[in-house]
Design an enzyme around this catalytic site. Structure first.
Site, short mmCIF file in Angstrom:
data_model
loop_
_atom_site.label_atom_id
_atom_site.label_comp_id
_atom_site.label_asym_id
_atom_site.label_seq_id
_atom_site.Cartn_x
_atom_site.Cartn_y
_atom_site.Cartn_z
CB ILE A 1 7.03 -4.35 -1.99
CG1 ILE A 1 8.30 -3.99 -1.22
CG2 ILE A 1 5.97 -4.95 -1.08
CD1 ILE A 1 8.12 -2.94 -0.17
CG ASP A 2 5.08 -10.04 -3.38
OD1 ASP A 2 4.46 -9.75 -2.35
OD2 ASP A 2 5.85 -11.01 -3.46
CB SER A 3 -0.16 -7.71 -4.36
OG SER A 3 -0.17 -9.06 -4.79
CB SER B 1 5.53 -8.44 0.43
OG SER B 1 6.13 -9.69 0.23
#
Length: 82
Positions: A39-41, A43
């Site tokens: 999960i990226d920042s 999201s």
């Protein structure tokens, strides 16, 4: 109304699934948001906002960096609702 840890986990799994497409059964307490669930920042911030609304809690920006695992998030939300 306070949610149980299991209810929080299930709710987070639904939020993560809706935002990222990660299967709900893959969202487990010991899973890292970044390493295991990828999960990226951006999201993650959306997940935080949705969790705040779903569980009626406030997760300050400075706390988000401490939420490395799903278990960390469940523990924080459980504590914030009491």
């Amino acid at each position: 109304m306070a949610h149980t840890d299991n209810e929080i986990l299930e709710g987070l799994a639904e939020i993560v699934n809706e935002e990222t497409g990660v299967a709900t059964e893959d969202v487990q307490l010991d899973k890292s948001f970044t390493d295991d669930l990828d999960i990226d920042s951006i999201s993650m911030m959306t997940i935080v906002v949705n969790a705040e609304e779903k569980f009626d809690v406030r997760i300050p920006d400075e706390e988000v960096k401490n939420l490395a695992t799903v278990g960390d998030a469940v523990k924080f939300i459980a504590g914030a609702q009491s």
